[in-house]
Design a protein around this motif. Structure first.
Motif, short mmCIF file in Angstrom:
data_model
loop_
_atom_site.label_atom_id
_atom_site.label_comp_id
_atom_site.label_asym_id
_atom_site.label_seq_id
_atom_site.Cartn_x
_atom_site.Cartn_y
_atom_site.Cartn_z
N ILE A 188 0.85 -1.20 0.00
CA ILE A 188 0.00 0.00 0.00
C ILE A 188 0.88 1.25 0.00
N TYR A 189 1.92 1.21 0.83
CA TYR A 189 2.80 2.37 0.95
C TYR A 189 3.50 2.66 -0.37
N SER A 190 4.03 1.61 -1.01
CA SER A 190 4.74 1.87 -2.26
C SER A 190 3.74 2.34 -3.33
N ALA A 191 2.50 1.83 -3.25
CA ALA A 191 1.49 2.29 -4.20
C ALA A 191 1.22 3.79 -4.01
N VAL A 192 1.17 4.23 -2.75
CA VAL A 192 0.94 5.65 -2.48
C VAL A 192 2.11 6.48 -2.98
N LEU A 193 3.35 6.03 -2.68
CA LEU A 193 4.53 6.81 -3.05
C LEU A 193 4.69 6.91 -4.56
N GLN A 194 4.37 5.82 -5.27
CA GLN A 194 4.61 5.82 -6.71
C GLN A 194 3.35 6.15 -7.50
N ALA A 195 2.30 6.60 -6.80
CA ALA A 195 1.05 6.96 -7.46
C ALA A 195 0.53 5.81 -8.31
N ASP A 196 0.71 4.58 -7.79
CA ASP A 196 0.27 3.40 -8.53
C ASP A 196 -1.19 3.16 -8.17
N TYR A 197 -2.07 3.78 -8.94
CA TYR A 197 -3.46 3.80 -8.54
C TYR A 197 -4.12 2.43 -8.58
N ASN A 198 -3.82 1.65 -9.61
CA ASN A 198 -4.41 0.30 -9.69
C ASN A 198 -4.06 -0.51 -8.46
N LEU A 199 -2.78 -0.44 -8.09
CA LEU A 199 -2.31 -1.20 -6.94
C LEU A 199 -2.98 -0.70 -5.66
N LEU A 200 -3.14 0.63 -5.55
CA LEU A 200 -3.75 1.21 -4.35
C LEU A 200 -5.19 0.72 -4.18
N MET A 201 -5.98 0.80 -5.28
CA MET A 201 -7.37 0.36 -5.20
C MET A 201 -7.44 -1.12 -4.84
N GLY A 202 -6.57 -1.91 -5.44
CA GLY A 202 -6.57 -3.35 -5.19
C GLY A 202 -6.26 -3.67 -3.74
N THR A 203 -5.18 -3.08 -3.21
CA THR A 203 -4.76 -3.40 -1.85
C THR A 203 -5.76 -2.89 -0.82
N ILE A 204 -6.29 -1.69 -1.05
CA ILE A 204 -7.24 -1.12 -0.08
C ILE A 204 -8.52 -1.96 -0.06
N SER A 205 -9.03 -2.32 -1.24
CA SER A 205 -10.24 -3.14 -1.29
C SER A 205 -9.99 -4.46 -0.58
N LEU A 206 -8.84 -5.07 -0.86
CA LEU A 206 -8.52 -6.35 -0.25
C LEU A 206 -8.47 -6.23 1.27
N SER A 207 -7.85 -5.14 1.79
CA SER A 207 -7.73 -4.96 3.24
C SER A 207 -9.11 -4.94 3.89
N ILE A 208 -10.01 -4.17 3.28
CA ILE A 208 -11.33 -4.04 3.88
C ILE A 208 -12.06 -5.38 3.85
N LEU A 209 -11.95 -6.06 2.72
CA LEU A 209 -12.58 -7.37 2.56
C LEU A 209 -12.02 -8.35 3.59
N ALA A 210 -10.70 -8.35 3.76
CA ALA A 210 -10.05 -9.33 4.64
C ALA A 210 -10.44 -9.10 6.09
#
Lengths: 274, 334
Positions: free
Chosen positions: B290-312
């Motif tokens: 999540i952190y590297s997604a935020v730093l590198q503005a990797d939006y796809n990765l950010l949406m994926g990881t955040i959704s997964l966290s909430i689901l998990a």
């Protein structure tokens, strides 16, 4: 003196020190401590600079006072709003019952479970460090009202059946007067203990965002202070004052808040005759 | 029949939790004042080297899709929900193009789960066992000493404790690694590999265990010390039941129930704390992703990881909630 009172007193004493640092001290700051390069860099603690200076040319002590102030603002803003909303919602659910109760209880359960940090990270990353401390406080309120709400709902449920409430009810007292005169005194003691605990939770949540650089970067809180220290390799450079000051302050502040809040709730439990 | 009602009400809460969480993830980017696609594209361009116009268009299309900005609002919403719940396809990572986001998550997930499960379990078992002993022997010196220790560590947030540990173990004493670093030469599941993984995880795990231990210890001690004063415990003592049996059969069984409910309630908080702990130790889990997604503005990765966290987190809480009535016969299926 009972054990409860020592907790309460110790907590109050620690909080008093934190308040002097965060509320009184910033009034005497010689200049805005956030501005870079106003002091020589990387000084060791001395009479002029009680906690030395940072790599960015700020006086660590004044910066610490300023950051403590902002962290306290966030903490109390969130705690007061969340407790007021929570107690109102919980009492409404408990006293009105029926569909209103079902809906409110469901909302409470949902907001307790939804993990707040991922949503906060998403939001903060969209704002790219431009979120003000008030916006962050506003979002934290959304995630913190359900805890007091849940508790005051169960208090209201048990209170509804008590003798003195029935007496007031049958003697023709109006509903809202019963709530204010008869019920509130019971809830306030508990609500205050909960408020102090929410201060702790809110400051913790803001600093967790700030430590990874996702809180307001224009303002300075204890968390952002740690962030800048980490960013500028205060650890590798062994500049313990810079990183140590906010870390120690957070630890001391949290222990003080925790002791004070548990001391308060134990005292109110004793008074209720448990 | 009662079980069906119980299951249904819990299931309903679970569905609503996930739905509200995902709707929040869907809405947050669109409530922002700026156009997220252009902003992100600008950041990607300013970081990366020269890109072919076709490549830029591909990224723009992918970004537009990730933000769910194709079609009407309703279509976007349905599309987003389909991606989260059915396909779990968040497109390619923008920073590590063209690795799919799901593959990156799949690689990080076992690390996070391992750290979180192991440290939560260790803390829960340790805190409850020692808390039970200390609550039963509430007047002995060790019980009071442990309570003092727990009161001092419990309120400290994980990441602050993690920082203190990094400073002490990594810099002042220099005996444990402060950054997760495993040689890529190590083959998975050889003895050396497992050892390196454990060695690198000691500090992050310890920082989670200590704080959690404080919490479980304090609540277990409070519960068991009131239970130890109950008359049925006195009766058991007079009857000549051994101390070990009183503790395990008479006190622990009654005290453990609220602890399981609490486990369901605090799981989200533990997860939040673990995210930041992972980032501070550069532990290769979802938090660091999540952190590297935020730093590198990797939006796809950010949406994926955040959704997964909430689901998990929601799913884990739901599962713990379901286990509860099987342990407490009194409230079965209510």
């Amino acid at each position: 003196m009972s054990k409860t009172n020592t907790r309460l007193l110790l907590g109050a004493a620690i909080l008093a020190v934190i308040f002097v640092l965060g509320v009184v001290m910033p009034l005497f700051a010689p200049e805005d401590p956030r501005i870079w390069n106003t002091q020589p860099r990387n000084l060791k603690p001395s009479v002029d600079h009680l906690l030395g200076t940072t790599n960015l040319g700020q006086d660590t002590f004044w910066l610490l006072a300023w950051s403590t102030r902002n962290s306290l603002i966030i903490g109390f803003l969130v705690a007061i709003a969340a407790t007021v909303i929570g107690v109102l919602a919980g009492m409404t659910a408990g006293f009105v019952g029926g569909v209103v109760d079902r809906v409110l209880t469901l909302l409470m359960d949902v907001f307790i479970v939804v993990p707040s940090l991922p949503i906060l990270i998403l939001l903060a990353s969209m704002l790219q460090g431009k979120a003000s401390i008030y916006l962050i406080s506003g979002i934290l309120i959304i995630f913190n009202w359900p805890w007091p709400a849940r508790q005051s709902r169960s208090m209201a449920l048990s209170m509804r059946e008590r003798e003195f409430v029935n007496t007031a009810w049958f003697s023709g007292e109006q509903g809202w007067k019963i709530i204010i005169r008869e019920i509130f005194p019971f809830i306030t003691a508990w609500a205050f203990a909960n408020l102090i605990n929410t201060v702790l939770v809110a400051i913790g949540a803001e600093s967790s965002l700030a430590v990874i650089g996702l809180s307001s970067l224009q303002e300075s809180t204890l968390g952002t202070m740690i962030y800048w220290a980490l960013q500028h390799q205060a650890l590798l450079g062994r500049r313990w004052w810079w990183i140590g000051a906010p870390v120690v302050t957070i630890v001391v502040m949290f222990i003080g808040l925790f002791l004070f809040s548990t001391g308060l709730s134990e005292r109110s439990a004793e008074r209720r005759g448990r | 029949m009662r079980f069906a009602v119980f299951l249904l009400s819990r299931l309903l809460t679970y569905v609503i939790v996930v739905w509200i969480g995902m709707t929040a993830v869907f809405l947050v980017p669109r409530l922002m004042p700026t156009d997220p696609v252009s902003a992100m594209l600008g950041r990607v361009m300013s970081q990366g080297a020269f890109m072919e116009p076709a490549q830029v268009e591909a990224i723009r299309a992918s970004l537009t899709a990730s933000f769910g900005l194709e079609g009407t609002l309703w279509e976007q919403y349905l599309g987003f929900m389909r991606r989260v719940f059915i396909t779990f396809d968040f497109g390619p990572s923008l920073a590590m193009f063209p690795t799919p986001v799901s593959q990156l998550i799949g690689r990080a997930l076992p690390w996070s789960l391992g750290l979180l499960l192991a440290s939560t379990l260790i803390a829960w078992v340790l805190g409850n066992t020692i808390g039970l002993l200390a609550g039963y022997h509430r007047l002995r010196a060790y019980s009071k000493f442990l309570e003092g220790f727990a009161v001092l560590v419990y309120p400290i947030p994980y990441y602050i404790l993690a920082l203190i540990m990094i400073i002490l173990f990594g810099y002042v004493w220099g005996i444990l690694p402060t950054n997760f670093s495993m040689s890529p030469m190590l083959k998975p599941w050889t003895l050396d590999y497992v050892w390196a993984a454990i060695y690198n995880s000691i500090l992050p795990a310890l920082s989670i265990v200590i704080v959690n231990f404080g919490w479980w210890f304090l609540s277990m001690k409070a519960l068991s010390s009131t239970l130890a004063e109950e008359e049925y415990v006195d009766f058991a003592k007079l009857k000549g039941v051994g101390e070990g049996r009183i503790m395990s059969r008479y006190v622990a069984q009654n005290a453990i129930l609220p602890q399981i409910t609490m486990l369901a309630l605090v799981l989200g908080g533990v997860f939040n704390g673990a995210l930041i702990t992972e980032i501070l130790f550069s532990y290769p889990g979802v938090g660091s992703l999540i952190y590297s997604a935020v730093l590198q503005a990797d939006y796809n990765l950010l949406m994926g990881t955040i959704s997964l966290s909430i689901l998990a987190v929601s799913t884990a809480t739901f599962v713990v909630d379901l286990i509860y009535p099987f342990i407490d016969p009194r409230i079965r299926y209510r």
